[in-house]
Design an enzyme around this catalytic site. Sequence first.
Site, mmCIF file in Angstrom:
data_model
loop_
_atom_site.group_PDB
_atom_site.id
_atom_site.type_symbol
_atom_site.label_atom_id
_atom_site.label_comp_id
_atom_site.label_asym_id
_atom_site.label_seq_id
_atom_site.Cartn_x
_atom_site.Cartn_y
_atom_site.Cartn_z
ATOM 1 N N SER A 179 31.991 63.376 -40.770
ATOM 2 C CA SER A 179 32.862 62.463 -40.032
ATOM 3 C C SER A 179 33.149 61.153 -40.752
ATOM 4 C CB SER A 179 32.285 62.198 -38.644
ATOM 5 O OG SER A 179 30.915 61.884 -38.732
ATOM 6 N N HIS A 207 35.384 67.922 -36.795
ATOM 7 C CA HIS A 207 36.488 67.315 -37.550
ATOM 8 C C HIS A 207 37.191 68.326 -38.448
ATOM 9 C CE1 HIS A 207 35.734 63.139 -36.442
ATOM 10 N NE2 HIS A 207 34.447 63.414 -36.539
ATOM 11 N N LYS A 237 38.878 66.385 -30.052
ATOM 12 C CA LYS A 237 39.556 65.836 -31.227
ATOM 13 C C LYS A 237 40.929 66.497 -31.379
ATOM 14 C CE LYS A 237 35.364 63.907 -32.823
ATOM 15 N NZ LYS A 237 34.007 64.182 -33.241
HETATM 16 C C1 LIG Z 1 32.741 63.831 -32.518
HETATM 17 C C2 LIG Z 1 31.671 64.745 -32.937
HETATM 18 C C3 LIG Z 1 30.835 65.343 -32.000
HETATM 19 C C4 LIG Z 1 30.866 64.963 -30.553
HETATM 20 O O1 LIG Z 1 31.943 65.518 -29.872
HETATM 21 P P1 LIG Z 1 32.367 64.897 -28.485
HETATM 22 O O2 LIG Z 1 33.236 65.922 -27.897
HETATM 23 O O3 LIG Z 1 33.068 63.622 -28.796
HETATM 24 O O4 LIG Z 1 31.128 64.664 -27.714
HETATM 25 C C5 LIG Z 1 29.934 66.276 -32.446
HETATM 26 N N1 LIG Z 1 29.812 66.578 -33.749
HETATM 27 C C6 LIG Z 1 30.584 65.995 -34.675
HETATM 28 C C7 LIG Z 1 30.423 66.383 -36.109
HETATM 29 C C8 LIG Z 1 31.525 65.048 -34.300
HETATM 30 O O5 LIG Z 1 32.277 64.460 -35.212
#
Ligand SMILES: *Cc1c(COP(=O)(O)O)cnc(C)c1O
Length: 388
Positions: A179, A207, A237
């Site tokens: 991320s 991501h 996302k």
């Molecule tokens: C954003 C993210 C999460 C968390 O996801 P949410 O739906 O926002 O709780 C988990 N793992 C990774 C690698 C992320 O970037």
Amino acid sequence: MKISDIPKELEEIRTEGRFRKVRDLRMITASRGVDREGKEYIVFNSNDYLGMTHEKEVEEAVRNAIAYGTGSGGARLTSGAVFELSDLEKEIAAFKHKEDAVIFNTGYMTNLGVLYALAGPGDVIFSDALNHASIVDGCRISKAAVKVYPHSDMKALEKLLHETETEGQRFIVTDGVFSMDGDVADLPSLVKLKEIYNACLIVDDAHATGVIGETGRGTAEYYHMEGIDIQVGTLSKSLGSEGGFAAASRQITDYLRNRSRPFIFSTSISAATGAAALAALRLLERNPETYMGALRRNTGYMKEKLTEANIPFLPGDTSIIPIVMGREEAAMEYAARCRERGILLSAIRPPSVPAGTSRIRLTVTAAHTREELDRAVKVMKECFIEDC
Ligand SMILES: *Cc1c(COP(=O)(O)O)cnc(C)c1O
């Protein structure tokens, strides 16, 4: 900690310059937001990579599903088993080339739910040093032994796998796309190692889904290979909604539904929330080139313009563009200057990244217009702080 110590702790956070506040922002399009004072911003810190949060068909699906209640009314095993989530599980499984998928309420809960349910005493989890906090926390509550390997260092991972004796199960867990740096995990090596050491490979494509691979299927498609045992991902996302999923063999998903406490003991997301993700997934599957193409073109254009403007960034194949500043204050000051001029960027500092690598994390999405990208680069150039 003692409640009476909180004032002192807060003071410490303030002294370090790390006290954070929530700033309200209302998104009026997928790329523009307004604050409470009515000031408008072009947004470059959202993970809405494909602009799905404001797509007409997605909005329409939500409006229709609201007829089935604004909330789900309960956990899915007891009540609130809305159709949309079961449909979504099937379609996500197919999208990820897996037998089945389980929806959790957030991506964060998915990692907790998977690791907590599957890894226990006697098992060993091998975890990348830059994995997302939800993986770190999943490791912590799992009661398994945890071995952290240096970021993407496959030699170090192999050494750890080799020297760690266990009668139990080995798990290798990694972000697909990391991320903060936007780099992609070395899936070919991970699959080789998991086969040699009979490990279960868990890849979190939060991501990566809707970002890499020709049709947005994520890390596996990026490398044109299979081999991931459990595909974790989020609906929050590129799919423009909220929730998370784990896609795997039916035996694993059945087990998760029966043993994963975050799945069992929490009220599920609503029909409307599920419908949004389902509509977004279908849009992506029907028009991969529209969405993935726009994302690629915008990202390529942005990188070209940043290069022309002499703004240095870390290379990579994703839409996460890290501009490493070094000092925390420089990153903060740069983000503040750009904000003042209507461009929202995130300054990322320790503990999210190692000391001395504070950065701006800029995300380009399929929804940005050329004018918005041009405007951002102009402001970023004028506000740039030479720090490195
Ligand atoms: C954003 C993210 C999460 C968390 O996801 P949410 O739906 O926002 O709780 C988990 N793992 C990774 C690698 C992320 O970037």
